[in-house]
Write a protein that holds these residues in place. Structure first.
Motif, PDB file in Angstrom:
ATOM      1  N   TYR A  31       4.329   0.809   1.714  1.00 27.48           N
ATOM      2  CA  TYR A  31       4.489  -0.275   2.461  1.00 27.48           C
ATOM      3  C   TYR A  31       4.382  -1.630   2.140  1.00 27.48           C
ATOM      4  O   TYR A  31       3.241  -1.903   1.379  1.00 27.48           O
ATOM      5  CB  TYR A  31       3.379   0.064   3.702  1.00 27.48           C
ATOM      6  CG  TYR A  31       3.614   1.008   4.439  1.00 27.48           C
ATOM      7  CD1 TYR A  31       4.182   1.325   5.543  1.00 27.48           C
ATOM      8  CD2 TYR A  31       2.720   2.114   4.319  1.00 27.48           C
ATOM      9  CE1 TYR A  31       4.281   2.477   6.443  1.00 27.48           C
ATOM     10  CE2 TYR A  31       2.791   3.404   5.004  1.00 27.48           C
ATOM     11  CZ  TYR A  31       3.773   3.592   5.807  1.00 27.48           C
ATOM     12  OH  TYR A  31       3.798   4.826   6.706  1.00 27.48           O
ATOM     13  N   SER A  36       0.594   8.163  12.750  1.00 28.67           N
ATOM     14  CA  SER A  36       1.290   9.526  12.423  1.00 28.67           C
ATOM     15  C   SER A  36       0.098  10.592  12.401  1.00 28.67           C
ATOM     16  O   SER A  36      -1.126  10.385  12.467  1.00 28.67           O
ATOM     17  CB  SER A  36       1.826   9.474  10.991  1.00 28.67           C
ATOM     18  OG  SER A  36       0.736   9.198   9.972  1.00 28.67           O
ATOM     19  N   ARG A  76       4.538  13.610   1.376  1.00 27.19           N
ATOM     20  CA  ARG A  76       5.443  12.528   2.291  1.00 27.19           C
ATOM     21  C   ARG A  76       5.027  11.296   1.915  1.00 27.19           C
ATOM     22  O   ARG A  76       4.346  10.520   2.719  1.00 27.19           O
ATOM     23  CB  ARG A  76       5.477  12.771   3.844  1.00 27.19           C
ATOM     24  CG  ARG A  76       6.367  11.966   4.520  1.00 27.19           C
ATOM     25  CD  ARG A  76       5.836  11.398   5.710  1.00 27.19           C
ATOM     26  NE  ARG A  76       4.970  10.334   5.300  1.00 27.19           N
ATOM     27  CZ  ARG A  76       4.139   9.466   6.090  1.00 27.19           C
ATOM     28  NH1 ARG A  76       4.114   9.825   7.482  1.00 27.19           N
ATOM     29  NH2 ARG A  76       3.551   8.564   5.455  1.00 27.19           N
ATOM     30  N   ARG A  83       0.870  -1.258  -0.080  1.00 26.51           N
ATOM     31  CA  ARG A  83      -0.104   0.166  -0.080  1.00 26.51           C
ATOM     32  C   ARG A  83       1.003   1.040  -0.023  1.00 26.51           C
ATOM     33  O   ARG A  83       2.040   1.375   0.619  1.00 26.51           O
ATOM     34  CB  ARG A  83      -1.011  -0.059   1.074  1.00 26.51           C
ATOM     35  CG  ARG A  83      -0.361  -0.271   2.646  1.00 26.51           C
ATOM     36  CD  ARG A  83      -1.636  -0.060   3.378  1.00 26.51           C
ATOM     37  NE  ARG A  83      -1.065  -0.320   4.734  1.00 26.51           N
ATOM     38  CZ  ARG A  83      -1.377  -1.208   5.666  1.00 26.51           C
ATOM     39  NH1 ARG A  83      -2.052  -2.235   5.234  1.00 26.51           N
ATOM     40  NH2 ARG A  83      -0.841  -1.029   7.059  1.00 26.51           N
TER      41      ARG A  83
END
Ligand SMILES: O=C(O)CCC(=O)C(=O)O
Length: 261
Positions: free
Chosen positions: A222, A209, A218, A96
């Motif tokens: 993953y 986060s 940013r 992902r």
């Protein structure tokens, strides 16, 4: 790349190993160049931000439909350490891409472990899964870096509240007293480094986060590698959540991604 005994011991103790700039600048450029096509894709595998349907929160399965992202998980630099950490052959349970757009577009991720939905929905027996977090962009203190609680994987499956959205994406939020206690014991670390850095993270490490209020994107990809001996038994979720191809991944030449530059 081959991990040494001290690195493997550190992974077992703190739950992650961080390698700044594991990918070279021209490899990062190849991945960044592929981003607009991935983010303009429409389909159930692309999940929008809740408060902004035009912003992508997650793009699942880029390793299937984007050439550079297909090569990336097969580079020996990524694949070999994961095989060492899991002491097994591996397949990709899912990938992902979280673009975490700037100006608040990339919303927060509440504290969670990744393993619970894989275990409870996809039938993954053991937490024998490594999340390789590949920084597509620089991750700095101001772009809402990924935050991890070192050593939290040693507590196993923590109590958590399941939350599933309309598209089947599941997160299990950890309650505040549990997080407060873990953070009191072990602190919280921010994963900061230039684009191309990679963190190999145990799937029970507690992480989260904040909103990205900076002007800069940013993005992190993953890559969730599972041990072949731990292949999932569930069939409820789609291919992009729960890949059913358990064939052991075979490494490519380590220059394969660079050749696209
Ligand atoms: O990239 C982030 O900010 C968090 C993503 C995350 O926690 C996840 O995908 O499980």
């Amino acid at each position: 790349m081959k991990l040494n005994d001290a690195q493997i011991a550190r992974f077992n103790e703190q739950g992650y190993l961080f390698f700044p700039s594991l990918l070279e600048a021209d490899e990062v450029k190849v991945l960044q160049r592929a981003m607009p096509q991935i983010l303009s894709r429409r389909g159930p595998e692309v999940i929008p931000e809740k408060d902004d349907p035009n912003s992508v929160r997650l793009a699942f399965g880029a390793h299937v439909y984007s050439e550079p992202f297909r090569y990336l998980p097969l580079l020996p630099r990524l694949l070999n350490p994961v095989r060492q950490l899991l002491a097994d052959n591996v397949y990709l349970h899912q990938s992902r891409l979280n673009p975490k757009q700037g100006f608040g577009g990339g919303a927060a991720w509440d504290w969670h472990q990744d393993f619970p939905p894989w275990h409870r929905i996809d039938g993954m027996t053991e937490p024998k899964c490594v999340m390789a977090s590949v920084f597509i962009d620089d991750c700095t203190a101001v772009t809402s870096p990924l935050l991890v609680v070192p050593g939290s994987h040693t507590h196993g499956l923590l109590d958590s509240k399941p939350h599933r959205d309309a598209k089947g994406y599941a997160l299990h939020h950890i309650d505040r007293p549990t997080l407060a206690q873990l953070a009191e014991e072990s602190g919280i670390e921010a994963l900061i480094g230039p684009a191309g850095s990679v963190c190999f993270c145990h799937c029970n490490v507690v992480h989260g986060s904040a909103n990205n209020v900076s002007p800069w994107r940013r993005a992190i990809l993953y890559l969730n590698y599972n041990a072949v001996s731990n292949a999932c038994t569930g069939t409820e979720r789609d291919w992009y959540h729960n890949n059913r191809d358990f064939a052991p991944l075979q490494p490519l030449d380590d220059n394969r991604l660079k050749e696209l530059a």
